[in-house]
Design an enzyme around this catalytic site. Sequence first.
Site, PDB file in Angstrom:
ATOM      1  N   ASP A  66     -28.471  25.009 -14.227  1.00  0.00           N
ATOM      2  CA  ASP A  66     -29.201  23.800 -14.630  1.00  0.00           C
ATOM      3  C   ASP A  66     -28.294  22.843 -15.403  1.00  0.00           C
ATOM      4  O   ASP A  66     -27.341  23.260 -16.064  1.00  0.00           O
ATOM      5  CB  ASP A  66     -30.406  24.219 -15.493  1.00  0.00           C
ATOM      6  CG  ASP A  66     -31.427  23.104 -15.612  1.00  0.00           C
ATOM      7  OD1 ASP A  66     -31.434  22.185 -14.758  1.00  0.00           O
ATOM      8  OD2 ASP A  66     -32.228  23.143 -16.564  1.00  0.00           O
ATOM      9  N   TRP A 100     -25.327  16.219 -16.800  1.00  0.00           N
ATOM     10  CA  TRP A 100     -23.862  16.157 -16.790  1.00  0.00           C
ATOM     11  C   TRP A 100     -23.404  14.817 -16.201  1.00  0.00           C
ATOM     12  O   TRP A 100     -22.521  14.146 -16.720  1.00  0.00           O
ATOM     13  CB  TRP A 100     -23.319  17.319 -15.953  1.00  0.00           C
ATOM     14  CG  TRP A 100     -21.823  17.394 -15.839  1.00  0.00           C
ATOM     15  CD1 TRP A 100     -20.969  18.078 -16.653  1.00  0.00           C
ATOM     16  CD2 TRP A 100     -21.002  16.762 -14.838  1.00  0.00           C
ATOM     17  NE1 TRP A 100     -19.675  17.914 -16.234  1.00  0.00           N
ATOM     18  CE2 TRP A 100     -19.663  17.122 -15.123  1.00  0.00           C
ATOM     19  CE3 TRP A 100     -21.259  15.946 -13.736  1.00  0.00           C
ATOM     20  CZ2 TRP A 100     -18.594  16.685 -14.344  1.00  0.00           C
ATOM     21  CZ3 TRP A 100     -20.193  15.496 -12.959  1.00  0.00           C
ATOM     22  CH2 TRP A 100     -18.878  15.867 -13.264  1.00  0.00           C
ATOM     23  N   HIS A 137     -24.565  17.208  -8.879  1.00  0.00           N
ATOM     24  CA  HIS A 137     -24.822  18.297  -7.926  1.00  0.00           C
ATOM     25  C   HIS A 137     -23.540  18.688  -7.195  1.00  0.00           C
ATOM     26  O   HIS A 137     -23.272  19.865  -6.954  1.00  0.00           O
ATOM     27  CB  HIS A 137     -25.896  17.879  -6.919  1.00  0.00           C
ATOM     28  CG  HIS A 137     -27.246  17.646  -7.551  1.00  0.00           C
ATOM     29  ND1 HIS A 137     -27.780  18.505  -8.468  1.00  0.00           N
ATOM     30  CD2 HIS A 137     -28.163  16.659  -7.390  1.00  0.00           C
ATOM     31  CE1 HIS A 137     -28.974  18.058  -8.859  1.00  0.00           C
ATOM     32  NE2 HIS A 137     -29.223  16.931  -8.222  1.00  0.00           N
ATOM     33  N   LEU A 162     -18.706  41.671  -3.346  1.00  0.00           N
ATOM     34  CA  LEU A 162     -19.727  41.024  -4.185  1.00  0.00           C
ATOM     35  C   LEU A 162     -20.877  40.573  -3.286  1.00  0.00           C
ATOM     36  O   LEU A 162     -20.646  40.039  -2.200  1.00  0.00           O
ATOM     37  CB  LEU A 162     -19.137  39.795  -4.889  1.00  0.00           C
ATOM     38  CG  LEU A 162     -20.127  38.905  -5.656  1.00  0.00           C
ATOM     39  CD1 LEU A 162     -20.469  39.533  -7.013  1.00  0.00           C
ATOM     40  CD2 LEU A 162     -19.562  37.505  -5.884  1.00  0.00           C
TER      41      LEU A 162
HETATM   42  C1  IPE Z   1     -34.556  25.227 -12.242  1.00  0.00           C
HETATM   43  O1  IPE Z   1     -34.118  24.009 -12.755  1.00  0.00           O
HETATM   44  C2  IPE Z   1     -34.302  25.270 -10.772  1.00  0.00           C
HETATM   45  C3  IPE Z   1     -32.899  25.355 -10.360  1.00  0.00           C
HETATM   46  C4  IPE Z   1     -31.864  25.443 -11.156  1.00  0.00           C
HETATM   47  C5  IPE Z   1     -32.698  25.368  -8.938  1.00  0.00           C
HETATM   48  P1  IPE Z   1     -35.120  22.788 -12.937  1.00  0.00           P
HETATM   49  O2  IPE Z   1     -34.330  21.690 -13.543  1.00  0.00           O
HETATM   50  O3  IPE Z   1     -35.798  22.491 -11.669  1.00  0.00           O
HETATM   51  O4  IPE Z   1     -36.187  23.393 -13.960  1.00  0.00           O
HETATM   52  P2  IPE Z   1     -37.178  22.706 -14.969  1.00  0.00           P
HETATM   53  O5  IPE Z   1     -37.907  21.622 -14.201  1.00  0.00           O
HETATM   54  O6  IPE Z   1     -36.348  22.103 -16.070  1.00  0.00           O
HETATM   55  O7  IPE Z   1     -38.056  23.799 -15.445  1.00  0.00           O
HETATM   56  C1  IPE Z   2     -29.884  21.831 -11.547  1.00  0.00           C
HETATM   57  O1  IPE Z   2     -29.611  20.632 -12.196  1.00  0.00           O
HETATM   58  C2  IPE Z   2     -29.878  21.681 -10.050  1.00  0.00           C
HETATM   59  C3  IPE Z   2     -31.205  21.781  -9.448  1.00  0.00           C
HETATM   60  C4  IPE Z   2     -32.320  21.995 -10.098  1.00  0.00           C
HETATM   61  C5  IPE Z   2     -31.268  21.622  -8.011  1.00  0.00           C
HETATM   62  P1  IPE Z   2     -30.733  19.537 -12.439  1.00  0.00           P
HETATM   63  O2  IPE Z   2     -30.755  18.607 -11.282  1.00  0.00           O
HETATM   64  O3  IPE Z   2     -32.034  20.159 -12.780  1.00  0.00           O
HETATM   65  O4  IPE Z   2     -30.122  18.788 -13.698  1.00  0.00           O
HETATM   66  P2  IPE Z   2     -30.895  18.308 -14.995  1.00  0.00           P
HETATM   67  O5  IPE Z   2     -31.660  19.469 -15.525  1.00  0.00           O
HETATM   68  O6  IPE Z   2     -31.776  17.188 -14.555  1.00  0.00           O
HETATM   69  O7  IPE Z   2     -29.809  17.873 -15.909  1.00  0.00           O
HETATM   70 MG    MG Z   3     -32.892  20.765 -14.526  1.00  0.00          MG
END
Ligand code: IPE
Ligand code: IPE
Ligand code: MG
Length: 243
Positions: free
Chosen positions: A18, A23, A35, A129
């Site tokens: 996450d 970032w 991403h 792995l």
């Molecule tokens: C959790 O992150 C899902 C993934 C990392 C794929 P999210 O950014 O979607 O989660 P919430 O919305 O903060 O709970």
């Molecule tokens: C995790 O990063 C990737 C996915 C959930 C696909 P986020 O896209 O949730 O990034 P933040 O949490 O908004 O920073």
């Molecule tokens: Mg997130």
Amino acid sequence: MAAHQPFVSPRHVAIIMDGNGRWAEARGLPRSAGHKAGIDALRRSVRAASDQGIEVLSVYAFSTENWQRPKREVMFLFDLLNRFIKQDVAELHAAGVHIKIIGSRVDLDDKIIKQLKYAERLTADNTKLKLIVAFNYGARQELAQAAKALAELVAAGKMNAADITTDHFENALDTAGIPPVDLLIRTGGEQRVSNFMLWQCAYAEFYFTPIFWPDFDSTALAKALAEYAARDRRFGGLKVQSA
Ligand code: IPE
Ligand code: IPE
Ligand code: MG
């Protein structure tokens, strides 16, 4: 005392990757750049996990709730997964990585499904792995699916409802045959599980770090592993006495 115990390595490490968006935002970049950078962090982490002798690395790449994001971002993430598998499959295979993708394939297009199946088939016999990529995955959906599979066996007269055990349930999950999660890492500062591996994490140690996923590296993983090694896992029992 932890200091006198040998370093205990987790067999199964799961990561909620996450913080990609934040970032990118911190750098004045579009979320998509975060991403993309997250894919490099994934590559680094697979190598680091392999070097650390971890048996299973599970990563949360797209949740069933992530469909709520703008369509453009969802499409970008799908395309990114597709390209990651396509570009990296040969290298992962050479490194002895067994790839397994879990989650629902119902909403995925045929091109991606073909790509995933190819990667799984090609790497099926690798043993260095196991990399589990949770894509379009939700633990509640996985559990409901398992309940459905068992209910169908009962309805078909192949099993008695009264005989259902946790082992049957476990074997009906996407992760059948894979050891439970020992260490769950979440980057990005949030302290929640967001519908990830609820069953598999029943006795996992949780480790939260404010590091955004694109900045995660072997040093960050080593820190999490060191903290894990110092934890006292009791599984409901009592602390093991040292001599
Ligand atoms: C959790 O992150 C899902 C993934 C990392 C794929 P999210 O950014 O979607 O989660 P919430 O919305 O903060 O709970
Ligand atoms: C995790 O990063 C990737 C996915 C959930 C696909 P986020 O896209 O949730 O990034 P933040 O949490 O908004 O920073
Ligand atoms: Mg997130």
